[in-house]
Design a protein around this motif. Structure first.
Motif, PDB file in Angstrom:
ATOM      1  N   VAL A  60       0.835  -1.204   0.000  1.00  0.00           N
ATOM      2  CA  VAL A  60       0.000   0.000   0.000  1.00  0.00           C
ATOM      3  C   VAL A  60       0.871   1.256   0.000  1.00  0.00           C
ATOM      4  O   VAL A  60       0.603   2.229  -0.714  1.00  0.00           O
ATOM      5  CB  VAL A  60      -0.950   0.004   1.209  1.00  0.00           C
ATOM      6  N   ALA A  61       1.908   1.238   0.798  1.00  0.00           N
ATOM      7  CA  ALA A  61       2.793   2.402   0.890  1.00  0.00           C
ATOM      8  C   ALA A  61       3.470   2.710  -0.445  1.00  0.00           C
ATOM      9  O   ALA A  61       3.628   3.880  -0.815  1.00  0.00           O
ATOM     10  CB  ALA A  61       3.842   2.165   1.978  1.00  0.00           C
ATOM     11  N   TRP A  62       3.854   1.640  -1.189  1.00  0.00           N
ATOM     12  CA  TRP A  62       4.457   1.867  -2.505  1.00  0.00           C
ATOM     13  C   TRP A  62       3.449   2.479  -3.467  1.00  0.00           C
ATOM     14  O   TRP A  62       3.772   3.378  -4.248  1.00  0.00           O
ATOM     15  CB  TRP A  62       5.006   0.555  -3.075  1.00  0.00           C
TER      16      TRP A  62
ATOM     17  N   GLY B  48       1.966   7.265  -6.442  1.00  0.00           N
ATOM     18  CA  GLY B  48       0.884   8.156  -6.840  1.00  0.00           C
ATOM     19  C   GLY B  48       1.138   9.603  -6.448  1.00  0.00           C
ATOM     20  O   GLY B  48       0.777  10.528  -7.179  1.00  0.00           O
ATOM     21  N   LEU B  49       1.764   9.799  -5.292  1.00  0.00           N
ATOM     22  CA  LEU B  49       2.022  11.156  -4.784  1.00  0.00           C
ATOM     23  C   LEU B  49       3.424  11.644  -5.108  1.00  0.00           C
ATOM     24  O   LEU B  49       3.791  12.765  -4.763  1.00  0.00           O
ATOM     25  CB  LEU B  49       1.799  11.197  -3.266  1.00  0.00           C
TER      26      LEU B  49
ATOM     27  N   VAL C  86       8.492   5.364   2.243  1.00  0.00           N
ATOM     28  CA  VAL C  86       7.580   4.227   2.093  1.00  0.00           C
ATOM     29  C   VAL C  86       7.397   3.451   3.397  1.00  0.00           C
ATOM     30  O   VAL C  86       6.274   3.145   3.816  1.00  0.00           O
ATOM     31  CB  VAL C  86       8.067   3.288   0.973  1.00  0.00           C
ATOM     32  N   LYS C  87       8.497   3.128   4.052  1.00  0.00           N
ATOM     33  CA  LYS C  87       8.409   2.317   5.269  1.00  0.00           C
ATOM     34  C   LYS C  87       7.655   3.043   6.385  1.00  0.00           C
ATOM     35  O   LYS C  87       6.931   2.416   7.175  1.00  0.00           O
ATOM     36  CB  LYS C  87       9.807   1.912   5.730  1.00  0.00           C
ATOM     37  N   PHE C  88       7.782   4.354   6.442  1.00  0.00           N
ATOM     38  CA  PHE C  88       7.070   5.112   7.476  1.00  0.00           C
ATOM     39  C   PHE C  88       5.576   5.204   7.162  1.00  0.00           C
ATOM     40  O   PHE C  88       4.745   5.212   8.074  1.00  0.00           O
ATOM     41  CB  PHE C  88       7.703   6.500   7.615  1.00  0.00           C
ATOM     42  N   ILE C  89       5.241   5.256   5.872  1.00  0.00           N
ATOM     43  CA  ILE C  89       3.828   5.209   5.491  1.00  0.00           C
ATOM     44  C   ILE C  89       3.236   3.870   5.903  1.00  0.00           C
ATOM     45  O   ILE C  89       2.108   3.787   6.410  1.00  0.00           O
ATOM     46  CB  ILE C  89       3.659   5.418   3.976  1.00  0.00           C
TER      47      ILE C  89
END
Length: 388
Positions: free
Chosen positions: A108-110, A115-116, A123-126
């Motif tokens: 999901v984070a990727w 997209g943003l 990514v890992k923090f998202i």
């Protein structure tokens, strides 16, 4: 205050839990990863995984009916085998499903980062932020979680319907040579696909919260596996129709990239993000219930087994679950986490089948040969995948 969770989840809720645990990472990540490994043998790999999942699902249902408490094979190992088997099963489950949740959160984070257009290091923090969000939702109680599951499953299925419909209606990539694979690669892909079926385990793991468990648990497992098998086969056929997946990259694993029509691609991406969010939600719930059971048994500190005032959530166990999943997300990658989940979950279900063989004849509703085949298929896939 009661030390038992409330039985407030019926057949529909159990089905939603099962589908919500499966349809995300399985359809939007694992099928694509398996396509890279199995090539033109993708559908056969899915069928092998489905057959293995059916036998293991029936063994899990048998145990859940005979001993309907939270904890899954951790509890079954204690009840039908010995304490050592139970402890090993508990550890394997926590590792396997925490790795699956980390995979889904990272995926999901990727999607979000691409997209943003944010830097990859975020990514890992998202992913950790997503895990935190669903941890809070689980702490709010299982009934509210079930309604959210239903919404997540509905939207994620819309994304898959769009992928299959658009993909199969597009011109096939007949000019692309089909990827060939060895028989060992086929079993390697099947091992990875098996993880994508094991959401049925959430149904058994939450046996303490499901009403009329003898009737609802077996029905929910069988219906869930039938529906998800049809979905995976449809997605697999669409991937092959579109030319297959030749390579796997950390940030380019999603099936939406195969859609030739860019205007429809975002619908598939949205469905994938929502589906994998549903997987995270259900895995936080399932793993926390096993940690809860380990606290009750004394394999973890007694404080881990504490329930909320309304006996609808287990705060300490849920926060420990969040911590484990976050560590895997921070220090691992998508492919490594999914592979770790595959090997550990196959061994876990091997123990499940051994325990199912010990259920008394008076409580049995499946023949023993089902669990024997389930046991052989689990350890067979581990061995063949390791040799691939």
């Amino acid at each position: 205050m009661s030390n038992k969770l409330v039985r407030e989840t019926g057949l529909f809720g159990a089905l939603v839990i099962g589908l919500g645990s499966i349809v995300g990472t399985g359809a939007y990540v694992s099928v694509g990863l398996s396509a890279e490994i199995a090539g033109s043998g993708l559908v056969l790999a899915i069928l092998v995984a489905a057959a293995t999942a059916l036998m293991n699902g029936l063994s899990s249902a048998q145990l859940a009916v005979a001993h309907p408490v939270s904890g899954g094979t951790y509890e079954y190992g204690y009840q039908f085998l010995n304490p050592f088997s139970g402890r090993i099963a508990g550890i394997l489950f926590v590792i396997a499903k925490s790795a699956s949740a980390a995979t889904a959160a990272l995926a999901v984070a990727w999607y979000i980062s691409l997209g943003l257009n944010v830097p990859p290091w975020i990514v890992k923090f998202i992913a950790v932020g997503l895990l935190l969000t669903f941890t809070v939702l689980v702490l709010s109680g299982v009934r509210r979680t079930n309604w959210l599951n239903a919404l997540l499953v509905f939207v994620s299925l819309l994304g898959l319907i769009a992928f299959v419909g658009i993909g199969l209606s597009s011109s096939g990539m007949s000019g692309v040579d089909p990827v060939t694979s060895s028989s060992l690669s086929l079993f390697h892909a099947a091992a990875l696909m098996f993880v994508a079926f094991t959401g049925y385990g959430r149904i058994a793991t939450m046996g303490e919260e499901i009403s009329a468990p003898r009737r609802n648990i077996p029905k929910a497992v069988i219906i869930t596996l039938a529906v998800i098998s049809a979905i995976y086969i449809a997605v697999g056929l669409t991937i092959l129709h579109l030319g297959g997946i030749q390579s796997f990259e950390q940030s380019n694993f999603n099936i939406a990239n195969l859609i030739p029509n860019h205007s429809w691609r975002w619908l598939v991406v949205t469905g994938g993000v929502i589906a994998m969010s549903g997987v995270v939600l259900n895995l936080v719930l399932g793993v926390s219930r096993v940690i809860l059971a380990m606290g009750r048994r004394g394999d973890l500190p007694a404080k881990v087994a504490g329930l909320s005032g309304d006996s609808k959530s287990a705060p300490a166990a849920t926060w420990i679950t969040f911590a484990i999943m976050s560590l895997i997300a921070l220090f691992g990658g998508i492919k490594a986490a999914w592979t770790l989940s595959a090997f550990t979950v196959l061994i876990y279900y091997g123990i499940t089948n051994i325990a199912a063989l010990k259920v008394s004849q008076t409580q049995r509703f499946i023949p023993k040969w089902v669990s024997i085949l389930g046991l052989l298929s689990c350890f067979g896939l581990v061995l063949l995948a390791a040799l691939a």
